[in-house]
Each structure stands twice: as structure tokens, then as C-alpha cells.
Design an enzyme around this catalytic site. Structure first.
Site, mmCIF file in Angstrom:
data_model
loop_
_atom_site.group_PDB
_atom_site.id
_atom_site.type_symbol
_atom_site.label_atom_id
_atom_site.label_comp_id
_atom_site.label_asym_id
_atom_site.label_seq_id
_atom_site.Cartn_x
_atom_site.Cartn_y
_atom_site.Cartn_z
ATOM 1 N N SER A 198 0.852 -1.194 0.000
ATOM 2 C CA SER A 198 0.000 0.000 0.000
ATOM 3 C C SER A 198 0.882 1.236 0.000
ATOM 4 O O SER A 198 1.665 1.455 0.935
ATOM 5 C CB SER A 198 -0.896 0.016 1.238
ATOM 6 O OG SER A 198 -1.391 1.334 1.421
ATOM 7 N N HIS A 232 -1.174 -1.309 -4.395
ATOM 8 C CA HIS A 232 -2.438 -0.981 -3.720
ATOM 9 C C HIS A 232 -2.482 0.519 -3.430
ATOM 10 O O HIS A 232 -1.583 1.076 -2.798
ATOM 11 C CB HIS A 232 -2.534 -1.785 -2.424
ATOM 12 C CG HIS A 232 -3.833 -1.647 -1.698
ATOM 13 N ND1 HIS A 232 -4.957 -2.380 -2.026
ATOM 14 C CD2 HIS A 232 -4.184 -0.879 -0.659
ATOM 15 C CE1 HIS A 232 -5.946 -2.070 -1.207
ATOM 16 N NE2 HIS A 232 -5.514 -1.139 -0.370
ATOM 17 N N MET A 255 -8.956 8.095 0.056
ATOM 18 C CA MET A 255 -9.769 8.422 1.243
ATOM 19 C C MET A 255 -10.323 9.832 1.125
ATOM 20 O O MET A 255 -9.652 10.726 0.610
ATOM 21 C CB MET A 255 -8.906 8.345 2.504
ATOM 22 C CG MET A 255 -8.216 7.007 2.697
ATOM 23 S SD MET A 255 -7.364 6.952 4.274
ATOM 24 C CE MET A 255 -6.505 5.378 4.116
ATOM 25 N N MET A 279 -12.060 4.444 -0.293
ATOM 26 C CA MET A 279 -12.704 4.640 1.019
ATOM 27 C C MET A 279 -13.388 5.998 0.948
ATOM 28 O O MET A 279 -12.972 6.966 1.603
ATOM 29 C CB MET A 279 -11.639 4.556 2.121
ATOM 30 C CG MET A 279 -11.160 3.125 2.350
ATOM 31 S SD MET A 279 -9.543 3.029 3.124
ATOM 32 C CE MET A 279 -8.533 3.180 1.656
ATOM 33 N N MET A 332 -11.285 -5.943 5.352
ATOM 34 C CA MET A 332 -10.488 -5.025 6.174
ATOM 35 C C MET A 332 -10.204 -5.696 7.514
ATOM 36 O O MET A 332 -11.123 -6.134 8.206
ATOM 37 C CB MET A 332 -11.243 -3.712 6.426
ATOM 38 C CG MET A 332 -11.354 -2.770 5.244
ATOM 39 S SD MET A 332 -9.799 -2.268 4.472
ATOM 40 C CE MET A 332 -8.826 -1.672 5.855
ATOM 41 N N GLY A 389 -2.615 3.721 8.085
ATOM 42 C CA GLY A 389 -1.672 2.614 8.098
ATOM 43 C C GLY A 389 -1.177 2.371 9.516
ATOM 44 O O GLY A 389 -1.417 3.170 10.422
ATOM 45 N N ASP A 399 -6.529 -6.580 4.135
ATOM 46 C CA ASP A 399 -5.904 -5.249 4.191
ATOM 47 C C ASP A 399 -5.934 -4.718 5.615
ATOM 48 O O ASP A 399 -6.997 -4.495 6.180
ATOM 49 C CB ASP A 399 -6.698 -4.322 3.251
ATOM 50 C CG ASP A 399 -6.108 -2.934 3.121
ATOM 51 O OD1 ASP A 399 -5.068 -2.658 3.735
ATOM 52 O OD2 ASP A 399 -6.709 -2.117 2.392
ATOM 53 N N SER A 436 2.853 -0.576 6.109
ATOM 54 C CA SER A 436 4.019 -0.341 6.958
ATOM 55 C C SER A 436 4.994 -1.510 6.943
ATOM 56 O O SER A 436 6.214 -1.307 6.977
ATOM 57 C CB SER A 436 3.569 -0.006 8.384
ATOM 58 O OG SER A 436 2.495 -0.805 8.781
HETATM 59 C C1 DX5 Z 1 -6.052 1.388 5.666
HETATM 60 C C2 DX5 Z 1 -5.657 1.104 4.241
HETATM 61 C C3 DX5 Z 1 -4.574 0.111 4.140
HETATM 62 C C4 DX5 Z 1 -3.318 0.530 4.855
HETATM 63 C C5 DX5 Z 1 -2.645 -0.709 5.345
HETATM 64 O O1 DX5 Z 1 -7.215 2.100 5.715
HETATM 65 O O2 DX5 Z 1 -6.754 0.626 3.480
HETATM 66 O O3 DX5 Z 1 -4.306 -0.256 2.788
HETATM 67 O O4 DX5 Z 1 -2.438 1.266 4.078
HETATM 68 O O5 DX5 Z 1 -1.541 -0.323 6.090
HETATM 69 P P1 DX5 Z 1 -0.821 -1.317 7.103
HETATM 70 O O6 DX5 Z 1 -0.333 -2.477 6.306
HETATM 71 O O7 DX5 Z 1 0.272 -0.474 7.669
HETATM 72 O O8 DX5 Z 1 -1.852 -1.726 8.132
HETATM 73 ZN ZN ZN Z 2 -6.364 -0.342 1.418
#
Ligand code: DX5
Ligand code: ZN
Length: 228
Positions: A13, A38, A42, A73, A142, A149, A178, A201
Site C-alpha cells: 500500500s 495498492h 480516502m 474509502m 479489512m 496505516g 488489508d 508499513s
Molecule cells: C487502511 C488502508 C490500508 C493501509 C494498510 O485504511 O486501506 O491499505 O495502508 O496499512 P498497514 O499495512 O500499515 O496496516
Molecule cells: Zn487499502
């Protein structure tokens, strides 16, 4: 897009990338073994954070050689579908919670020439996608509440992934997870039946475009953990 398969795909991501260097970041993660890219969109309304819109997705597109996996999102979705098609999204995923007419949204995504994904928040049961299986190419589970993240993986997600995997059966539908995916949680989600693993991350941690081999090590470690 390539031919459908259930091999583990690692989808970094870019929410965890350097926002001032998306082109270089995308090239770096692909050179280091990313299967998909990815892209988290948002709106500060459906989720409590703002990232970017279709113009930036379009700017990233020429750098993506694999699959551009765009996770919306946002609410509403429908007014923006054509803009994301024009931006070059391969997969466009909308949340089932984002509006009252999810079938219309998914059909419009396919109608615009993209693969259609449906995402479920952690509080939404697996059954919510049962009426949608003929209209989707991907189900995104999710495993954190969307918006940021680096959040902690919600373990109740595992049973939901297993239920969805069974529901999907032989259909050519990817099952993507995710949020909070790392070397510790990747084996759990893969065992439950996920084939696409988003990691922000856990991929970008410790690396940079100048030290991209660290991205490669992180991607390889997650993939190896998922394969068990
Ligand atoms: C969160 C995003 C994810 C996010 C995941 O709302 O949809 O794609 O970047 O990040 P990590 O892997 O750090 O949880
Ligand atoms: Zn995502």
C-alpha cells in the site's frame, strides 16, 4: 490483468510510501517483487483521513507495470467511477457500507471496463457479500478499521476470511486482506484462504527508494511467511 490464480500476491500500500515520490516508490516496490500496487483513496468523510483523488492515481499509472489495485474509502462512489476508469485503475474496490445500492456500483465499475471489488469493514459480516458474488472479481476484507496505516490487526477477521473463502468456492474471485498484515499475521490470513495480501508499513518499514532492497527483503519475508 494476468490470468486468474490463487498464488499469494503481495500488494504494497503506497499509503506508507513517500507521498512526494510516488513514481519512484512504485518503480522501487515493483522492482523488488510487488505483485500488485495498492492505492488507498480516502475522502475525510467515509473515513477520518484524506489522501488523494483520480488525478493523482492517473499520474501514478504510467509507473505501474503490474496491477493497479485501487481501494476507494469514499462515499458516494458512483459519481467518481468514470474518473477512476480514466485514471487507469485495473481493479476498483468500493465498500459495501459506502452506499445503499452496491449492485449498481459494482455493475457500473465493470461497465467502465475495470475489475470490481467489494470491501467489508471489520464490523460487517461475511454474509453481506453473499448476494454480490456474481458481480465481483475481488472481496477485500479489512482487518483494521480503514483510515490509517500501521494499525493493529483485528484477529476476529480470520474466521471471516475462512467463511468468505468457502462462500467463494470455485468462482474466480480474489480474496484480499488489508490492514496489519506482516510476517506474524500473513500465515494466518493465507491459511484462512486469502490470496492477495495488502501490506503498507510492513513493506515500507526501514527502506526508501535509495535503499529499495529493504522493500525487497520485507516483501520476500511476508511472502515466505504466507507460504508457510
Ligand atoms: C487502511 C488502508 C490500508 C493501509 C494498510 O485504511 O486501506 O491499505 O495502508 O496499512 P498497514 O499495512 O500499515 O496496516
Ligand atoms: Zn487499502
Amino acid at each position: 490483468m494476468t490470468v486468474f490464480d490463487r498464488q499469494i500476491k503481495i500488494a504494497p500500500s503506497i499509503l506508507s510510501a513517500d507521498f512526494a515520490a510516488f513514481g519512484a516508490e512504485v518503480r522501487a516496490i515493483e522492482a523488488q517483487g510487488a505483485d500488485w500496487v495498492h492505492v488507498d483513496v480516502m475522502d475525510g468523510h467515509f473515513v477520518p483521513n484524506l489522501t488523494f483523488g483520480p488525478q493523482l492515481v492517473k499520474a501514478i499509472r504510467p509507473h505501474v507495470k503490474t496491477v493497479m489495485d485501487v481501494h476507494l474509502m469514499i462515499a458516494p462512489v458512483d459519481p467518481y467511477i468514470d474518473a477512476f476508469a480514466d485514471a487507469g485503475a485495473d481493479i476498483l474496490t468500493a465498500h459495501v457500507e459506502a452506499g445503499p445500492h452496491i449492485h449498481r456500483t459494482l455493475q457500473a465499475i465493470r461497465g467502465a471496463g475495470m475489475k470490481a471489488g467489494v470491501a467489508l469493514n471489520p464490523g460487517t459480516p461475511a454474509e453481506a457479500v453473499a448476494p454480490l458474488l456474481d458481480d465481483v472479481d475481488l472481496v477485500l476484507v479489512m482487518s483494521v478499521n480503514p483510515g490509517f496505516g500501521g494499525q493493529k490487526f483485528i484477529h476476529a477477521t480470520i474466521d471471516k476470511i475462512a467463511a468468505l473463502r468457502e462462500m467463494i468456492g470455485d468462482r474466480e474471485i480474489h480474496l484480499e486482506v488489508d490492514g496489519g498484515v506482516d510476517v506474524a499475521t500473513a500465515p494466518l490470513v493465507a491459511k484462512a484462504g486469502a490470496d492477495a495480501l495488502v501490506a503498507g508499513s510492513a513493506v515500507f518499514r526501514g527502506g526508501s527508494v535509495d535503499e529499495a532492497q529493504i522493500y525487497g527483503e520485507n516483501i520476500a519475508a511476508i511472502r515466505a511467511a504466507a507460504r508457510g
